[in-house]
Design an enzyme around this catalytic site. Sequence first.
Site, PDB file in Angstrom:
ATOM      1  CG  HIS A  78      -1.946  -1.029   1.279  1.00  0.00           C
ATOM      2  ND1 HIS A  78      -2.848  -1.226   0.246  1.00  0.00           N
ATOM      3  CD2 HIS A  78      -2.229  -1.980   2.217  1.00  0.00           C
ATOM      4  CE1 HIS A  78      -3.642  -2.251   0.566  1.00  0.00           C
ATOM      5  NE2 HIS A  78      -3.279  -2.727   1.736  1.00  0.00           N
ATOM      6  CG  ASP A 111      -2.792  -8.322   0.931  1.00  0.00           C
ATOM      7  OD1 ASP A 111      -2.012  -8.571   1.866  1.00  0.00           O
ATOM      8  OD2 ASP A 111      -3.850  -7.659   1.077  1.00  0.00           O
ATOM      9  CG  HIS A 120      -6.572  -5.342   2.082  1.00  0.00           C
ATOM     10  ND1 HIS A 120      -5.950  -6.185   2.986  1.00  0.00           N
ATOM     11  CD2 HIS A 120      -7.765  -5.006   2.629  1.00  0.00           C
ATOM     12  CE1 HIS A 120      -6.731  -6.342   4.044  1.00  0.00           C
ATOM     13  NE2 HIS A 120      -7.844  -5.641   3.858  1.00  0.00           N
ATOM     14  CG  ASP A 141      -4.803  -9.923   3.687  1.00  0.00           C
ATOM     15  OD1 ASP A 141      -4.642 -10.448   2.580  1.00  0.00           O
ATOM     16  OD2 ASP A 141      -4.477  -8.747   3.938  1.00  0.00           O
TER      17      ASP A 141
END
Length: 323
Positions: free
Chosen positions: A128, A165, A167, A252
Amino acid sequence: MPQVGFIYHNKFLLHETGHSHPENKHRLESLLNYVRGTNFSQRLEWIEANVIDESLLRLNHTEGYIDYVRNTCISSPSSLLDDGDTRVCDRSYDVAVSAVGAAVQGLKLVVSGEYGRVFVASRPPGHHALPNHAMGFCLFNNVAIAAKYALEHLGLERIMILDWDVHHGNGTQDSFYDDPRVMFCSIHQFPFYPGTGSSVEKGVGEGENFTLNIPLKAGAEMEKYRDAMQNFVIPTASAFEPQLLIISAGFDAHYQDPLSNAGLRDEDFAELTRLSLSIAERHCDGKVLSVLEGGYHEEGLAKSVAQHLTALTEDKVPEAVAK
Ligand SMILES: [Zn+2]
């Protein structure tokens, strides 16, 4: 059997985020304890992370941002960077520099052919992190820096970054959005944090069509991931012909993860890894660098990483998977 390197350093535990923060040192402790107790841990080469080079940060981050992170960490035992969810302590800058170094160390081992596959068990995560902004528990973008190092210093011309991931890897996308040398592919829950990653985001300028976003609705299980890999990611790799595969390996999307609503089981991460390996086997001479991103359920993370490593230590990718 391919030689698989596992890069780690106890220093990665020194990035203190506080007891209630989901991105904490217990993630790595749990992962290490579990992996050390498995049979296949004998098949891993344990490598100490030993690259500390602040100049690597400048491959992807602005001078002002690097100074801001360094000064914030040094000046306070506990602070929040930028948007408020990235907590740091007085050691965090050093640890983050080591995490970047570990990714580049792994990259060099893979590109040189010393190791076929390398997994980097580091924190803080990176995908991120923007060139001038901390986000989502990430200080510096480990994977983006490794890819830029490969392009600028190791002579590579085409790299695929596969980010599974849960996200969207907005930071990594941003770093290569106009760059046709890096095919960024992300499979993620959508709409979800951080808000980016719709399928219309495909890159700009020379980088147009070198970003592939595959948004999945909440609750997605392996069938959706398999479909995404077989119908989108693998054909994209065939057209792009990467010389190296870098995996932003977040865990995740596990069904127990407290920060998502996806539905992958432990063993699904082995299948996802085999599907990813089929790309590396076909196009990259088997070269894969995998770098830990998220994964916030301690047991779920540990077991999922173990499945990932099991698949990495396997000899051959079954043809049925590679199709
Ligand atoms: Zn994540």
